[in-house]
Design an enzyme around this catalytic site. Sequence first.
Site, PDB file in Angstrom:
ATOM      1  CG  HIS A  99      -0.299  -0.204   2.513  1.00 13.72           C
ATOM      2  ND1 HIS A  99       0.083  -1.460   2.939  1.00 13.72           N
ATOM      3  CD2 HIS A  99       0.084   0.651   3.485  1.00 13.72           C
ATOM      4  CE1 HIS A  99       0.648  -1.364   4.134  1.00 13.72           C
ATOM      5  NE2 HIS A  99       0.670  -0.093   4.484  1.00 13.72           N
ATOM      6  CG  HIS A 101       0.765   5.218   4.385  1.00 13.86           C
ATOM      7  ND1 HIS A 101      -0.046   5.103   5.492  1.00 13.86           N
ATOM      8  CD2 HIS A 101       1.568   4.128   4.402  1.00 13.86           C
ATOM      9  CE1 HIS A 101       0.274   3.995   6.158  1.00 13.86           C
ATOM     10  NE2 HIS A 101       1.247   3.380   5.508  1.00 13.86           N
TER      11      HIS A 101
HETATM   12  P1  AMP Z   1       1.780   0.285   7.374  1.00 13.38           P
HETATM   13  O1  AMP Z   1       2.196   0.469   8.814  1.00 13.38           O
HETATM   14  O2  AMP Z   1       2.561   1.103   6.413  1.00 13.38           O
HETATM   15  O3  AMP Z   1       1.739  -1.183   7.018  1.00 13.38           O
HETATM   16  O4  AMP Z   1       0.325   0.878   7.281  1.00 13.38           O
HETATM   17  C1  AMP Z   1      -0.822   0.150   7.559  1.00 13.38           C
HETATM   18  C2  AMP Z   1      -1.921   1.173   7.697  1.00 13.38           C
HETATM   19  O5  AMP Z   1      -3.155   0.495   7.562  1.00 13.38           O
HETATM   20  C3  AMP Z   1      -1.938   1.877   9.063  1.00 13.38           C
HETATM   21  O6  AMP Z   1      -1.816   3.273   8.883  1.00 13.38           O
HETATM   22  C4  AMP Z   1      -3.303   1.486   9.639  1.00 13.38           C
HETATM   23  O7  AMP Z   1      -3.903   2.552  10.316  1.00 13.38           O
HETATM   24  C5  AMP Z   1      -4.080   1.107   8.404  1.00 13.38           C
HETATM   25  N1  AMP Z   1      -5.146   0.141   8.595  1.00 13.38           N
HETATM   26  C6  AMP Z   1      -5.064  -1.049   9.239  1.00 13.38           C
HETATM   27  N2  AMP Z   1      -6.247  -1.693   9.180  1.00 13.38           N
HETATM   28  C7  AMP Z   1      -7.083  -0.892   8.490  1.00 13.38           C
HETATM   29  C8  AMP Z   1      -8.449  -0.984   8.077  1.00 13.38           C
HETATM   30  N3  AMP Z   1      -9.209  -2.061   8.405  1.00 13.38           N
HETATM   31  N4  AMP Z   1      -8.989   0.026   7.372  1.00 13.38           N
HETATM   32  C9  AMP Z   1      -8.232   1.105   7.049  1.00 13.38           C
HETATM   33  N5  AMP Z   1      -6.950   1.261   7.396  1.00 13.38           N
HETATM   34  C10 AMP Z   1      -6.371   0.276   8.108  1.00 13.38           C
END
Ligand code: AMP
Length: 138
Positions: A99, A101
């Site tokens: 993903h 951000h």
């Molecule tokens: P990373 O730490 O770069 O892997 O980012 C994962 C992101 O996913 C974090 O910012 C979380 O807040 C977000 N996240 C986790 N679960 C969900 C969800 N069910 N819906 C939306 N965002 C999520």
Amino acid sequence: MSECTFCSIVAGDLPSTKVYEDDRTVAFMDINPASRGHSLVVPKEHSVDLLEIGADDMAACMQTAQKLAGDAKTKLGADGVNLLNCCGADAWQTVFHFHIHVIPRYRDQPAKDRLRLPWTPEAGAPEEISAAAADLTA
Ligand code: AMP
Ligand code: ZN
């Protein structure tokens, strides 16, 4: 339901607040936003991380991120935008479905923007910089 949170979101098995979708990508709001409008762009097809994702999905994700960055400025009034990708647990990755951000930035508006630079920039030793470059190009 998939064991992967983001595959479940793509499939519609887990609720999310979607803000964009096309053939290859979906974008939805991050539930722990670093700033107002923080969203995540994911490929529909599962890839673990930056090193695994295919070139076409990577390009599609980046195009979607670029579109959302533009929307952050024109529709949310953001002053700037940061794109962030975490590749690997040691690089803060917590969800192992690739993903990007998209984090809108707001000048002098701490209520809307909690993002801070995570390091203090200071000059590196030239020989260490050169040695790293030599390793990268070996
Ligand atoms: P990373 O730490 O770069 O892997 O980012 C994962 C992101 O996913 C974090 O910012 C979380 O807040 C977000 N996240 C986790 N679960 C969900 C969800 N069910 N819906 C939306 N965002 C999520
Ligand atoms: Zn997945």
